[in-house]
Design a protein around this motif. Sequence first.
Motif, PDB file in Angstrom:
ATOM      1  N   GLN A 178      -6.832   4.565  -0.155  1.00 46.03           N
ATOM      2  CA  GLN A 178      -6.372   3.205  -0.454  1.00 46.03           C
ATOM      3  C   GLN A 178      -7.231   2.497  -1.485  1.00 46.03           C
ATOM      4  OE1 GLN A 178      -5.403   0.913   3.074  1.00 46.03           O
ATOM      5  NE2 GLN A 178      -4.197   2.585   3.931  1.00 46.03           N
ATOM      6  N   PRO A 226      -1.813  -3.013  -4.672  1.00 48.63           N
ATOM      7  CA  PRO A 226      -1.968  -2.708  -3.253  1.00 48.63           C
ATOM      8  C   PRO A 226      -2.533  -3.832  -2.408  1.00 48.63           C
ATOM      9  CG  PRO A 226      -3.797  -1.778  -4.467  1.00 48.63           C
ATOM     10  CD  PRO A 226      -2.863  -2.370  -5.491  1.00 48.63           C
ATOM     11  N   ASN A 243      -2.430  -1.298   5.910  1.00 47.24           N
ATOM     12  CA  ASN A 243      -3.377  -1.667   4.863  1.00 47.24           C
ATOM     13  C   ASN A 243      -4.716  -1.959   5.538  1.00 47.24           C
ATOM     14  OD1 ASN A 243      -4.963  -3.659   3.239  1.00 47.24           O
ATOM     15  ND2 ASN A 243      -3.289  -3.406   1.782  1.00 47.24           N
ATOM     16  N   SER A 271       2.309   1.721  -3.406  1.00 43.39           N
ATOM     17  CA  SER A 271       1.313   2.276  -4.323  1.00 43.39           C
ATOM     18  C   SER A 271       1.176   3.780  -4.119  1.00 43.39           C
ATOM     19  CB  SER A 271      -0.041   1.593  -4.108  1.00 43.39           C
ATOM     20  OG  SER A 271       0.006   0.230  -4.490  1.00 43.39           O
ATOM     21  N   THR A 298       0.828  -1.199   0.000  1.00 41.41           N
ATOM     22  CA  THR A 298       0.000   0.000   0.000  1.00 41.41           C
ATOM     23  C   THR A 298       0.868   1.257   0.000  1.00 41.41           C
ATOM     24  OG1 THR A 298      -1.727  -1.181   1.202  1.00 41.41           O
ATOM     25  CG2 THR A 298      -1.843   1.207   1.218  1.00 41.41           C
TER      26      THR A 298
END
Length: 498
Positions: free
Chosen positions: A312, A437, A396, A256, A253
């Motif tokens: 996210q 992710p 995450n 990303s 994550t």
Amino acid sequence: MRRQTLTGTAAAALATVVALGITPAQANPRTEAPAAGTGIAWEPCDDEPEAECGSVTVPVDWSTPDGPTIDVALARRTATDPTARIGTILTNPGGPGASGVQDAILGGIGGSFSDEVRRRFDVVGFDPRGVGGSDPIRCQVPEGPEPKLFPTTAEEFDGLRAWTRAYGESCREHSGPHVDFLDSRTVARDMDAIRAALGEKKLTFYGNSYATMMGQQYATLFPQRVRAMVLDSTMDHSAATTWDFLRSETKATQDSFDRYVEWCRTSTECALHGQDARTVFRELYAKAERGELVDPGSSRTMSPTDLLEDIQWTFLGPYWTQLSERLAGLSAGEPGPTTDAARPTTARTATTEQEPVEDPSLAIFCQDWRLPVRDVDQLRAYQERLARVAPEMKLNLQAWGSTMACLGWPTEVRNPQAPLRWKGVPPVLVLNSRYDPVTPHEWARNVARQSGATLLTYEGAGHGVYSFGSDCVGDATTRYLIHVKTPKKGARCPAVAQ
């Protein structure tokens, strides 16, 4: 700061997350699939007459084949050129809890296959047991206070564990006996029954995201029955500990986010172009921590978790233009687009509804993963360590929510993590983004190393490589499905505009 509850927005991440030694019961020779060619009664689907729907009956418990049964729902689109037909591709879009039947009817994964693949293969999507048309799992939100997704006291930790146990027990109450037999290993046995009923001597399979778990287990149980297998955005079921699972997901994550920041620096399509997107985010996060971040579109105060969730989800697409407009709007205090378009809708999760709802995702995930957390002190230590792994993203949310939901889950972990040990499996193709992710590139490398499969890396961002429209990925996948020829080891495909 305001802490997110399990039934709040962060719990929606559970829709998209996320073993190999045969036990004596599973090795029972009577658990073999029916003989090839037993047939499926295909009829036009109600929602789409051009597609055909049917089902295959399988035991609830494969170790007792004479016991209760369940019907696994299927949908088929036949090859466009029957004279050139090679066979059938069995598909599922993942989840856990996504419907392969609806995907086939709506032309999801099957619609992404090249014309040449569609010309030469029937495409059959299936609903895993407990999903959609296969006797869906239904659960009910417990009465009483909602638990906190980030407990800080022993009492809050115990309350979270008790809540998840009560929710899991409600799934058993409102569902059939199959609620205890939803793991990917059991689903792999169902897949072999489907293969046999289709009259296929060997299985050709395309699995996306969580469906790669099913493919991995199938190749372990039935190596000689694999013809070809594409694992797109693959799970790594060898993450042995809770920390291993959380760390790898959190790092992906953060990677990303770092890639998004770089895109903003170089692309004029970014609404924050000319600014430091990382600095903008940090300022917004600090405001959220102080309770001062207000969504100008709804006038609600946003917590740090709300802000992280907004960000996210967009990494899946990736929906970077939309995300940059959202952050720019929050920074300026002006209404802007939400990031709702990035959110999957394939599986329902816990809500505040008092009636039972379809929610197979947790019941599946918690039977595939053993992710223990000892107490609130260990949980706090995880949070602190994860924040060092991901200075901006902190953790995450999907992985955290999944782990928390399984804390008190009442069903057995039937398919716990273990490294892949394949023997006699033909060439398998693994596809994965460099910046994914939820199924990190690290996971794909692990799967390829353990299994001997060939990894084709897409040098871009997002989740679900085959649907991105890359000619490089598409041509390699078409060649593999038709000729079972994998690219060279270490092969890579450039990113395309998304």
